[in-house]
Enzyme design. Structure first.
Site, mmCIF file in Angstrom:
data_model
loop_
_atom_site.group_PDB
_atom_site.id
_atom_site.type_symbol
_atom_site.label_atom_id
_atom_site.label_comp_id
_atom_site.label_asym_id
_atom_site.label_seq_id
_atom_site.Cartn_x
_atom_site.Cartn_y
_atom_site.Cartn_z
ATOM 1 C CG LEU A 122 -1.381 -0.719 -3.032
ATOM 2 C CD1 LEU A 122 -1.808 -1.816 -3.995
ATOM 3 C CD2 LEU A 122 -2.168 -0.820 -1.737
ATOM 4 C CG ASP A 123 3.782 -0.765 2.337
ATOM 5 O OD1 ASP A 123 3.946 0.445 2.110
ATOM 6 O OD2 ASP A 123 3.461 -1.222 3.450
ATOM 7 C CE LYS A 124 10.562 -4.391 -2.056
ATOM 8 N NZ LYS A 124 10.566 -5.884 -2.053
ATOM 9 C CB THR A 127 0.872 -4.307 0.029
ATOM 10 O OG1 THR A 127 1.384 -4.229 1.356
ATOM 11 C CG2 THR A 127 -0.644 -4.361 0.089
#
Length: 326
Positions: free
Chosen positions: A136-138, A140
């Site tokens: 997961l993106d930072k 998100t």
């Protein structure tokens, strides 16, 4: 050492152990390789090769060398900075907060989720790696599962995201466009064609429209970096807060993207469960109507997608059908 045992059913006699493990038990290629190379495959109590032919009624046993100690309570006063939604001897499922990287990186070598869980495992007496099953993106938030051993790491995942995009969208649709790194950028991705661009497919469904924004339920078939963000920008509806792809920071200072639910299934472990992550506070403060929208019958974010279909084998190189990455 933990052992998993399976009675070989009718119809598998005369076939090799490897075929039963891969096709009937559903072990991924990586999980099966890890087990057999550790010498952890037994048939009727005796170590065997993967090519051993099965007989009706055989007992196949797989030995797990990881996670050999029981979970103990953490010390009094200790508390993680994020919730654990579920935990057993095979999986830990966390609710990742926004603005927290999953893995350590330059500048984030102590405030990432993996480092925190390594310490949690140590304090709770667990001898297992902190192995996220996807990224997961930072910025998100949402459901993030971690596998405690290599058989668990081969589990199937199906995720559904909630996203708030700018503008009004109606009904449902799909975006099928290859994604690659923008020229002269190390971060930003774009849709296009040519070397370095990988096929990508995203399905979306509009749940509610208010205040110039649309709440979407989103599923991804592939798992390209920034996929949802790039695809929504591509159709002219960037995510709120996603200034990297044209979104406004007026309502929220990070992309309005939340991994809302996860269906996790692992046939060798007899495990299947749906986990839902609570909505993060910053998303509710920016868009307070989201909670009401999800409470309404038409706001059911777990419904199907009219245009949804799983990927065909070989359609999306690098992605295993039925097990998309992030």
């Amino acid at each position: 050492m933990r052992e998993l045992s399976y009675q070989v059913p009718n119809g598998w006699e005369g076939k090799p152990v490897s075929a039963y493990a891969r096709r009937e038990l559903g072990l991924s290629a990586r999980s099966w390789a890890a087990v057999k190379f550790q010498g952890s495959v037994l048939l009727n109590g005796e170590p065997v090769r993967a090519s051993r032919i099965l007989a009706r009624g055989d007992l196949l046993t797989l030995r797990l060398h990881e996670q050999t100690r029981p979970i103990t309570a953490p010390p009094a006063g200790y508390q993680l900075s994020f919730p654990i939604l579920y935990e057993d001897e095979d999986f830990l499922i966390a609710a990742k907060p926004p603005v927290m990287p999953v893995h350590p990186s330059p500048g984030h070598d102590r405030d990432d989720l993996v480092t925190a869980l390594r310490e949690y495992y140590r304090l709770t007496g667990q001898d297992c790696p902190a192995r996220p099953m996807y990224r997961l993106d930072k910025d998100t938030s949402g459901v993030l599962p971690l596998a405690k051993h290599k058989i668990a790491a081969g589990a199937q995942t199906a995720k559904q995201y909630l996203a708030v995009c700018e503008g009004a969208l109606f009904g449902s649709g799909s975006v099928k466009a290859a994604i690659g790194l923008e020229e002269e950028s190390k971060i930003r991705r774009v849709c296009g064609a040519g070397p370095g661009f990988l096929p990508a497919l995203t399905h979306w469904r509009a749940l509610e429209r208010r205040e110039g924004h649309t709440l979407l339920a989103v599923q991804i078939v592939t798992g390209r970096t920034h996929q949802i963000r790039v695809h929504m920008a591509q159709i002219g509806h960037p995510l709120a807060g996603d200034d990297l792809y044209g979104g406004s920071l007026e309502r929220i200072p990070r992309q309005a993207l939340h991994c809302r639910s996860l269906e996790l299934a692992c046939k060798p472990l007899g495990f299947r469960r749906v986990i839902v992550a609570p909505l993060p506070r910053d998303l509710l403060l920016a868009f307070p109507w989201i909670q009401e929208a999800l409470s309404a019958p038409e706001g059911d974010c777990y419904g199907g997608f009219a245009d949804y279909r799983p990927a065909e084998p070989g359609e999306f190189p690098g992605c295993e059908p039925g097990k998309p990455g992030l």
